[in-house]
Design a protein around this motif. Structure first.
Motif, PDB file in Angstrom:
ATOM      1  N   GLY A  84       0.834  -1.196   0.000  1.00  6.45           N
ATOM      2  CA  GLY A  84       0.000   0.000   0.000  1.00  6.45           C
ATOM      3  C   GLY A  84       0.870   1.247   0.000  1.00  6.45           C
ATOM      4  O   GLY A  84       1.901   1.297   0.683  1.00  6.45           O
ATOM      5  N   GLN A 137       0.828   5.889  -0.841  1.00 11.18           N
ATOM      6  CA  GLN A 137       0.040   7.068  -1.197  1.00 11.18           C
ATOM      7  C   GLN A 137       0.328   7.385  -2.655  1.00 11.18           C
ATOM      8  O   GLN A 137       1.493   7.462  -3.083  1.00 11.18           O
ATOM      9  CB  GLN A 137       0.374   8.285  -0.328  1.00 11.18           C
ATOM     10  CG  GLN A 137      -0.552   9.469  -0.684  1.00 11.18           C
ATOM     11  CD  GLN A 137      -0.251  10.767   0.060  1.00 11.18           C
ATOM     12  OE1 GLN A 137       0.794  10.917   0.689  1.00 11.18           O
ATOM     13  NE2 GLN A 137      -1.171  11.713  -0.058  1.00 11.18           N
ATOM     14  N   ASP A 164       5.190   5.108  -3.978  1.00 15.63           N
ATOM     15  CA  ASP A 164       4.439   4.577  -5.119  1.00 15.63           C
ATOM     16  C   ASP A 164       5.383   4.355  -6.310  1.00 15.63           C
ATOM     17  O   ASP A 164       5.440   3.263  -6.874  1.00 15.63           O
ATOM     18  CB  ASP A 164       3.318   5.568  -5.486  1.00 15.63           C
ATOM     19  CG  ASP A 164       2.483   5.111  -6.691  1.00 15.63           C
ATOM     20  OD1 ASP A 164       2.679   3.976  -7.169  1.00 15.63           O
ATOM     21  OD2 ASP A 164       1.627   5.896  -7.143  1.00 15.63           O
ATOM     22  N   GLU A 215      -1.039  -1.093  -4.303  1.00 18.17           N
ATOM     23  CA  GLU A 215      -2.364  -0.505  -4.127  1.00 18.17           C
ATOM     24  C   GLU A 215      -2.172   0.964  -3.768  1.00 18.17           C
ATOM     25  O   GLU A 215      -1.480   1.268  -2.798  1.00 18.17           O
ATOM     26  CB  GLU A 215      -3.120  -1.194  -2.980  1.00 18.17           C
ATOM     27  CG  GLU A 215      -3.366  -2.678  -3.190  1.00 18.17           C
ATOM     28  CD  GLU A 215      -4.422  -2.944  -4.265  1.00 18.17           C
ATOM     29  OE1 GLU A 215      -5.337  -2.110  -4.415  1.00 18.17           O
ATOM     30  OE2 GLU A 215      -4.304  -3.973  -4.959  1.00 18.17           O
ATOM     31  N   ARG A 216      -2.763   1.838  -4.565  1.00 15.26           N
ATOM     32  CA  ARG A 216      -2.521   3.279  -4.382  1.00 15.26           C
ATOM     33  C   ARG A 216      -3.707   3.955  -3.702  1.00 15.26           C
ATOM     34  O   ARG A 216      -4.833   3.796  -4.144  1.00 15.26           O
ATOM     35  CB  ARG A 216      -2.235   3.919  -5.732  1.00 15.26           C
ATOM     36  CG  ARG A 216      -1.013   3.297  -6.382  1.00 15.26           C
ATOM     37  CD  ARG A 216      -0.857   3.652  -7.846  1.00 15.26           C
ATOM     38  NE  ARG A 216       0.275   2.899  -8.396  1.00 15.26           N
ATOM     39  CZ  ARG A 216       0.194   1.669  -8.888  1.00 15.26           C
ATOM     40  NH1 ARG A 216      -0.969   1.044  -8.929  1.00 15.26           N
ATOM     41  NH2 ARG A 216       1.268   1.047  -9.341  1.00 15.26           N
ATOM     42  N   TYR A 217      -3.429   4.703  -2.650  1.00 11.85           N
ATOM     43  CA  TYR A 217      -4.479   5.392  -1.897  1.00 11.85           C
ATOM     44  C   TYR A 217      -4.235   6.891  -1.949  1.00 11.85           C
ATOM     45  O   TYR A 217      -3.090   7.330  -2.064  1.00 11.85           O
ATOM     46  CB  TYR A 217      -4.497   4.910  -0.444  1.00 11.85           C
ATOM     47  CG  TYR A 217      -4.784   3.426  -0.341  1.00 11.85           C
ATOM     48  CD1 TYR A 217      -6.091   2.965  -0.215  1.00 11.85           C
ATOM     49  CD2 TYR A 217      -3.749   2.495  -0.395  1.00 11.85           C
ATOM     50  CE1 TYR A 217      -6.354   1.597  -0.147  1.00 11.85           C
ATOM     51  CE2 TYR A 217      -4.014   1.135  -0.333  1.00 11.85           C
ATOM     52  CZ  TYR A 217      -5.318   0.690  -0.205  1.00 11.85           C
ATOM     53  OH  TYR A 217      -5.576  -0.652  -0.151  1.00 11.85           O
ATOM     54  N   ALA A 248      -3.874   3.978   3.317  1.00 12.40           N
ATOM     55  CA  ALA A 248      -3.021   2.818   3.040  1.00 12.40           C
ATOM     56  C   ALA A 248      -2.782   2.052   4.343  1.00 12.40           C
ATOM     57  O   ALA A 248      -2.814   0.815   4.371  1.00 12.40           O
ATOM     58  CB  ALA A 248      -1.699   3.272   2.428  1.00 12.40           C
ATOM     59  N   VAL A 282      -3.686  -5.080   2.402  1.00 13.12           N
ATOM     60  CA  VAL A 282      -2.313  -5.070   1.867  1.00 13.12           C
ATOM     61  C   VAL A 282      -1.392  -5.699   2.920  1.00 13.12           C
ATOM     62  O   VAL A 282      -1.764  -5.816   4.097  1.00 13.12           O
ATOM     63  CB  VAL A 282      -1.827  -3.630   1.514  1.00 13.12           C
ATOM     64  CG1 VAL A 282      -2.673  -3.022   0.401  1.00 13.12           C
ATOM     65  CG2 VAL A 282      -1.819  -2.736   2.740  1.00 13.12           C
ATOM     66  N   VAL A 336       3.037  -1.243   4.019  1.00 15.79           N
ATOM     67  CA  VAL A 336       2.888   0.112   3.468  1.00 15.79           C
ATOM     68  C   VAL A 336       4.281   0.703   3.340  1.00 15.79           C
ATOM     69  O   VAL A 336       5.085   0.611   4.278  1.00 15.79           O
ATOM     70  CB  VAL A 336       2.010   0.993   4.389  1.00 15.79           C
ATOM     71  CG1 VAL A 336       2.074   2.457   3.969  1.00 15.79           C
ATOM     72  CG2 VAL A 336       0.566   0.507   4.387  1.00 15.79           C
TER      73      VAL A 336
END
Ligand code: ARG
Length: 253
Positions: A141, A143, A149, A165-167, A173, A182, A185
């Motif tokens: 996870g 941001q 990312d 997985e992008r929040y 996240a 996830v 992070v």
């Protein structure tokens, strides 16, 4: 008549642009953009944006004789907004990277960040190497649009070693980690500490994913503004103001 008005307006705008080129957008206001989801650098407290970047920026504006206005936007809107001149600068714990240097200019650095890894206390992941292991297929996870990312996308997702997985918010996240969506992070160390403190059952791994420099982003079209901000920032670093702002938010361990 209408034509004259239009012409005069166009002329006025041209003159304004000429005069203002390379300087702040507005005569006495400096607009800083940030993403206030990143404690202790920027976060909301009683409906106000507070944190290290907010205070450093306020001190810079004060030195330059401007009033500071802070806009809270998504992290991935910061660079485009600086490029189009919507904001005078972005201060958001933003890491200087080669790609970003092609889009905006950066001041000198005022802090260091470390991409760290948050896991559940009983996680089988014990070091950064575990993310790169063959067949690991870790769900990470992050941001959206942060260096966490970017690195994980390049190093892990693109290599077929796992997925990202992008929040929109780092805190989201972390929530996904808590609820098991996830496996870890990847996020900057100082917000990581705050998030782990607020969410029992999590821990930060000892290994560092990457070490980076934070700086303020300014449009490539505003070299004079960059120079002014850089000079003010340099003075605030030299006289200890920056250090004392950082210590106010990050008490020595
Ligand atoms: N240092 C990382 C980067 O530049 C994360 C910054 C996130 N900042 C924020 N205000 N949300 O990509």
């Amino acid at each position: 008549m209408k034509k004259i008005v239009a012409l005069t307006l166009a002329l006025m705008m041209a003159v304004c642009c000429l005069a203002g080129c390379g300087e702040a957008k507005n005569e006495n206001i400096l607009t800083m953009a940030t993403n206030a989801e990143f404690p202790p650098y920027e976060y909301m407290e009683n409906n106000e944006i507070v944190g290290i970047d907010a205070e450093i920026s306020r001190a810079i504006a004060e030195k330059l004789g401007y009033e500071l206005v802070i806009e809270n936007v998504d992290f991935d809107s910061l660079i485009p907004g600086v490029q189009t001149g919507k904001y005078d600068f972005a201060a958001a714990g933003m890491t200087v990277t080669e790609d970003r240097l092609e889009q905006v200019d950066f001041t000198q650095s005022y802090a260091t960040g470390i991409q760290s890894i948050i896991v559940k206390e009983d996680s089988p992941i014990t070091s950064a190497d575990d993310l790169f292991a063959d067949g690991a297929s870790t769900k990470i996870g992050v941001q959206l649009a942060t260096t966490g990312d970017l690195y994980c996308t390049w190093d892990i997702e693109d290599e077929g070693l796992g997925s990202v997985e992008r929040y929109n918010k780092g805190a989201d996240a972390v929530m996904a980690l808590t609820s098991g969506k996830v496996d870890c992070v990847v996020i900057d160390n100082e917000p990581a500490k705050v998030f782990v403190q607020n969410n029992p059952g999590l821990k930060i791994l000892d290994t560092e994913y990457a070490v980076e420099d934070y700086a303020i982003a300014v449009s490539k079209d505003k070299p004079e503004l960059l120079e002014s901000i850089n000079k003010a920032l340099g003075e605030l670093i030299a006289d200890g103001t920056v250090q004392s702002i950082i210590e106010k938010y990050i008490p020595a361990e």
